[in-house]
Design a protein around this motif. Sequence first.
Motif, short mmCIF file in Angstrom:
data_model
loop_
_atom_site.label_atom_id
_atom_site.label_comp_id
_atom_site.label_asym_id
_atom_site.label_seq_id
_atom_site.Cartn_x
_atom_site.Cartn_y
_atom_site.Cartn_z
N ALA A 57 -4.13 9.09 19.38
CA ALA A 57 -2.67 9.07 19.37
C ALA A 57 -2.13 8.36 18.13
CB ALA A 57 -2.14 8.40 20.63
N GLU A 58 -2.77 7.25 17.75
CA GLU A 58 -2.31 6.53 16.56
C GLU A 58 -2.50 7.37 15.30
OE1 GLU A 58 -2.75 1.88 17.01
OE2 GLU A 58 -4.54 2.85 17.85
N GLY A 71 0.18 10.02 15.43
CA GLY A 71 1.47 9.42 15.12
C GLY A 71 1.63 9.19 13.64
N LYS A 113 2.79 12.11 12.04
CA LYS A 113 4.10 12.51 12.59
C LYS A 113 3.99 13.68 13.56
CE LYS A 113 6.76 10.62 8.75
NZ LYS A 113 7.84 10.82 7.75
N TYR A 142 4.21 13.80 16.78
CA TYR A 142 4.57 12.93 17.88
C TYR A 142 4.35 13.55 19.26
CZ TYR A 142 6.75 10.25 14.13
OH TYR A 142 6.98 9.55 12.98
N ALA A 165 0.76 13.26 20.03
CA ALA A 165 0.45 11.84 20.23
C ALA A 165 0.90 11.37 21.61
CB ALA A 165 1.11 11.00 19.14
N GLU A 166 2.07 11.80 22.02
CA GLU A 166 2.57 11.42 23.35
C GLU A 166 1.66 11.92 24.46
OE1 GLU A 166 6.72 11.57 24.64
OE2 GLU A 166 7.27 11.89 22.52
N LEU A 210 5.88 4.96 19.42
CA LEU A 210 5.95 6.40 19.18
C LEU A 210 7.33 6.94 19.52
CD1 LEU A 210 2.53 7.72 20.58
CD2 LEU A 210 3.34 7.92 18.22
N GLN A 248 10.76 8.41 17.08
CA GLN A 248 11.53 9.64 17.34
C GLN A 248 12.97 9.33 17.73
OE1 GLN A 248 8.98 12.60 19.71
NE2 GLN A 248 7.86 10.67 19.98
#
Length: 443
Positions: free
Chosen positions: A298-299, A302, A305, A307, A310-311, A334, A338
Amino acid sequence: MQSIKRRTGMSRREFLKAGAMTAAALGVTGCAKNPVTGQSQFMLVSEDQEIRMDRQASPQQLSNDYGTTMDTSLNDYVSGVGRSLAGVSHRPQMPYNFHVVNANYVNAYAFPGGTVACTRGILLNVDNEAEMAGLLGHEIGHVNARHTASRMSSQMVVGGLASLGGAAIGAKYGGTLGSLAGGLGGLGAGLLLASYSRDDERQADALGLEYMTRAGYNPEGMVGLMEMLNEQHSREPSALEVMFATHPMSSERLATARQAVSKKYYGAKKYAFYRERYMDNTVDLRKLGPAIRDMQDAEKLGGEKKYGEAEKKMDRALGLAPNDYTGLLIMSKLLIAQEKYSAAMPYAEHAREVYPGEAQASQVAGVLQLKAKQYDKAYASFEAYDKALPGNPYAGFYMGFAQEGMGHRREAAQAYYKFLRQVNSGSQAQHAYNRLVEWGYAQ
């Protein structure tokens, strides 16, 4: 030597002579006996200064890495191994302290006064206690050889021969870092954790091998550690980007370690690896392994970008570890990236509940509370931050901003005045000054 010549126009001998002459003119000793080699070296940083700089800068870095683990048994275990190595080092008198930090990336680092940290991300990849001893021994080696102090001494001369003494050192590493979503600045640790040279790394490797064998560990642990790091870097370079930036790895270092083990430390190969003991002491960490790997993904997403992806990774990670302090803050940040501030707030507040004494959650929650105009809560968050990491002037500014939002003009003016005595540039300083003028406290 070419590096010094290029930056200063002086040969190495001329450079050291100029530094020594300037130090002597200001009443500062320009040379010191190296505790490892016993040889005299150019040095403008005293041992007391190393310790003071460490104590000022290391708490901020530990918080940047989501604080020391709340798994006290794990931290005690790692600290015990670290102390056994420090006790057989060249500087056993240093105030060593060891931390497993909650960051997911793969790294370990040392501050010059003896603070040593390793991330939970790297411990997940270590196979036995001997490998961990190699890791900690390497970092202790940097402290013993005074690599940071030596680099800083050179930079003081290159940056202007007047940059001597505690005040100048503080100015070099005490600047503010970029803020989170317009949030809080922090005392920087960048200079103290800057990249080591390849020579520094070779010496730290050699010292790590020396200390781990003195403490009764199989030196093959150092080889195993290096092989793991090289394999991981080949497989996924981004996962070890920070570690390889500050600790340049090479096949030559690995070959040197193998040669030392096969010759100089051949007799120590009878020592144990203590794999079972390592597995027993890291069992709870390894249970978090799947969640941590999702957080690492996820990092990375992120940072690119991506997102939405990543979420999804973070949703899965928090499903596996719903009270993970690091995971909650990653998800909050995160969402902040946004501009989903209201969605980010519960994660930051939950993180504060999970780890109430750690500063980063108070920082993130405070920023979000200011954006939501929850000024009383924001004041409490920044007050908690200041208690956890005292001395940061920006915490005072944001407490003043919260007081202003609550209509407490006098208290806000006091906070702004105190802030401006320490910081006189930037948007926060401009806001503070404008309010003091507007309210009749300044002209």
